[in-house]
Structures are given as structure tokens and as C-alpha cells.
Enzyme design. Structure first.
Site, PDB file in Angstrom:
ATOM      1  CD  GLN A 104      47.280  47.028  45.520  1.00  9.07           C
ATOM      2  OE1 GLN A 104      46.301  46.794  46.763  1.00  9.07           O
ATOM      3  NE2 GLN A 104      48.017  47.468  45.953  1.00  9.07           N
ATOM      4  CG  HIS A 106      42.443  43.877  46.067  1.00 10.84           C
ATOM      5  ND1 HIS A 106      43.198  43.189  46.143  1.00 10.84           N
ATOM      6  CD2 HIS A 106      41.561  45.409  46.687  1.00 10.84           C
ATOM      7  CE1 HIS A 106      44.096  44.531  46.813  1.00 10.84           C
ATOM      8  NE2 HIS A 106      43.250  45.438  46.951  1.00 10.84           N
ATOM      9  CD  GLU A 123      41.757  47.693  49.781  1.00 10.60           C
ATOM     10  OE1 GLU A 123      41.883  46.819  50.510  1.00 10.60           O
ATOM     11  OE2 GLU A 123      42.441  48.283  48.325  1.00 10.60           O
ATOM     12  CG  HIS A 180      42.750  50.415  45.125  1.00 10.39           C
ATOM     13  ND1 HIS A 180      42.370  48.844  44.194  1.00 10.39           N
ATOM     14  CD2 HIS A 180      43.219  49.919  46.149  1.00 10.39           C
ATOM     15  CE1 HIS A 180      42.692  47.975  45.031  1.00 10.39           C
ATOM     16  NE2 HIS A 180      43.203  48.632  46.230  1.00 10.39           N
ATOM     17  NE  ARG A 200      52.804  44.163  43.474  1.00 16.33           N
ATOM     18  CZ  ARG A 200      53.057  43.025  44.186  1.00 16.33           C
ATOM     19  NH1 ARG A 200      54.219  42.068  43.210  1.00 16.33           N
ATOM     20  NH2 ARG A 200      53.639  42.661  45.166  1.00 16.33           N
TER      21      ARG A 200
END
Length: 326
Positions: A104, A106, A123, A180, A200
Site C-alpha cells: 500500500q 498513503h 507513520e 510499504h 492498496r
């Protein structure tokens, strides 16, 4: 608005965890907390302030209150300058990957704001435990977007993925735009922007929706991972930087005996125990933490002391220029 006395009111807050079942999840998180569950718990949202997922305060004067409601009522004292319930910047989770997560990516703040109406997602993962040979995916080998897209559509994407074997105590930052995934056998703390937007690329044949076109919009093929493998080797009772970015900073400290948290940040912080046992005392209360536990430290709470033999992550939100809310 009710005016509260700092010393008699504010304290380290334990929030009730929100368990989320995932098809790739396991049973490690409940076991870590002395609970039994045969459900596939993939995530535990331990510090969340969202309209769709909101912890309750589990201890002290405010026990039973929804955290978001308390933040609306006690804004600056609870959160610090610049933050509100609507703009709460962080989400702290545990993730148990019994099976690999989808590959996926972000979006960043700009794309997420335009397309999703929310913040982007950078993250950081800190590995609590990893089975022998456990890996994560972070970044891709040299290719173009067209080549990656074609590889996804023809089932060849794995040839471009960068796999990294991980061990307990490792940490890695995943900026928005980096491809990642967590691999099977990883139990991690995830500290992230307060966003739940995931695109995804592929999902190992599982029957879940992909978002290939949006993923290709936001992917940055030039991003390369850097793993910090120094876990446990730090000097005792000294906070050392583990992660720095425009959204949050994370410091790691190995407490031996006792340690005082630095004061005067002007912002809330979170404390996560990633090894050992500790007693965190401040203001009107004390809380004992063991591996995997997190506490919320209100902005108005100063003079916190940690006693024990443990490793602790202290997270402080940042504004976009890298400064805190001070």
C-alpha cells in the site's frame, strides 16, 4: 468553561483500547495484555481522537468520558496551543501481522486534503516482536510508474519491492508516498498522523478493493527506507531521537532507576512502553505500564517522573515547520 487546577486535576491518562479485527490479524495483542480472544485482532487503537473512533478515558477523574468530548471541553489544557479535538494530529496503535498486510501507499497532506478531505499519513513502526525471518516492505527497486503499474496488473509487482528483515527494537519511518507493507510475524507500535486513508496496490489475492489509480497518483518511487537497529543500546536515562519529521517526533529512552520527562513543551505528548515495566507519575496520578501500553500526557501536566527498568517512546506532535505547539 470549567477552570481546572493543574496539580490536583491532570494526570497520565490511560485510554480504553479499540480492537479492530483484520483478515491478516492474530491473537498477540490480547495475550500481551493478559486477555483471551480467538478473534483475529489486527490493530489496537490505543490513542485515538476521531469522529469514527474515539477512546474513552479509563482512569482517574475523567474515567468514562469520551476522549474527543474531553478535548472539546478542555482544549488547551489537554492538548496545548494549536491543537483541537477536530485537528488532533496523532494516532497510536499496536499492529499484529499474523499474515502479510496489503502492499500500500498513503497520500501526503495536499493530495489527501483535495481528494479525501483529511490529512495525509506519515507513520513510524517500532518492532515489539518479530518471528525469525520476519520482513517488511519499504520502498521499491528502480522502476518507472508505468512499469510498476504494469507489474501490479500482471502479478509481478513483488519483483520491484524492497524487503527488509527486521528484529525486536528496530524502527523505520514510512513517509507518505512510500510503498510499504508489514510482513507476517511482525508485532509493531505504529505512530502516525491521524488519518485512515490507505491505497492498496495489491493484496495477495484477498477479496478486498484495490485503489491502484490513486496509489499511482501518490507513489514516490524515489523514497528509500532507513532502519534504526540500535534498539536497547542507548545510554541509560537519556532521550535520544528516533524519528523526526514535519508531523511528529519520537524519542527513545532506556530508563534505569528513574527519569524526569523534560518540561515546557507547550503540547501534549504520548508515552509508549516497548520493553520492561515502569511507573509513570505526574500531577494527580500514577500509572504502571508494561510492554505495549501507551499513556496520554496532557499539555498542562508537567514534572512527570518514570521509575523502573524499561524502554520508553515519547512522542510529541509537530507543526509543519518541525516545531512543537510551544
Amino acid at each position: 468553561m470549567e477552570v481546572l487546577n493543574v496539580q490536583s486535576t491532570w494526570y497520565p491518562m490511560r485510554l480504553s483500547s479499540i480492537y479492530r479485527e483484520k483478515i491478516w490479524g492474530g491473537t498477540q495483542i490480547p495475550r500481551l495484555r493478559g486477555e483471551f480472544s480467538d478473534r483475529c485482532i489486527g490493530e489496537s487503537w490505543d490513542i485515538a481522537c476521531r469522529s469514527d473512533s474515539d477512546n474513552r478515558v479509563a482512569n482517574g477523574r475523567f474515567a468514562g468520558e469520551l476522549f474527543r468530548t474531553l478535548a472539546k471541553r478542555q482544549g488547551k489544557a489537554l492538548l496545548g496551543d494549536g491543537w483541537s479535538a477536530a485537528s488532533f494530529p496523532l494516532l497510536v496503535k499496536l499492529i499484529d501481522a499474523r499474515e502479510p498486510l496489503s502492499v500500500q501507499v498513503h497520500p501526503d497532506d495536499g493530495y489527501a486534503g483535495r481528494v479525501e478531505g483529511c490529512s495525509g499519513k506519515t507513520e513510524m513502526w517500532y518492532v515489539l516482536d518479530a518471528q525469525p525471518g520476519a520482513c517488511l516492505i519499504a520502498g521499491v527497486r528502480s522502476c518507472t510508474k508505468a512499469e510498476l503499474r504494469d507489474a501490479v496488473l500482471t502479478g509481478r509487482a513483488e519483483q520491484y519491492l524492497t524487503r527488509i528483515e527486521v528484529h525486536r527494537g528496530d524502527s523505520i519511518t514510512i513517509p507518505s508516498g512510500m510503498v510499504h507493507a508489514l510482513g507476517a510475524g511482525c508485532l509493531v507500535v505504529e505512530i502516525q498522523q491521524n488519518s485512515d486513508v490507505t491505497y492498496r496496490l495489491f493484496d495477495y489475492g484477498r477479496p478486498r478493493q484495490l485503489q491502484l489509480e490513486r496509489a499511482m497518483d501518490v507513489v514516490d518511487l524515489g523514497l528509500q527506507p532507513a532502519v534504526d537497529s540500535a534498539g536497547g543500546d542507548d545510554e541509560a536515562n537519556r532521550a535520544l531521537p528516533l524519528c523526526r519529521n514535519a508531523h511528529f517526533r519520537v524519542d527513545r529512552v532506556n530508563v534505569r532507576g528513574h527519569w524526569l520527562l523534560p518540561s515546557g513543551t507547550g503540547s501534549f505528548r504520548t508515552a509508549t512502553c516497548v520493553g520492561g515495566t515502569e511507573l509513570l507519575t505526574g500531577g494527580a496520578g500514577s500509572e504502571r505500564l508494561t510492554k505495549g501500553d501507551s499513556l496520554f500526557l496532557p499539555a498542562a501536566l508537567d514534572g512527570c517522573r518514570v521509575d523502573g527498568a524499561c524502554t520508553l517512546l515519547i512522542t510529541t506532535p509537530q507543526f509543519g515547520d518541525g516545531g512543537t505547539g510551544a
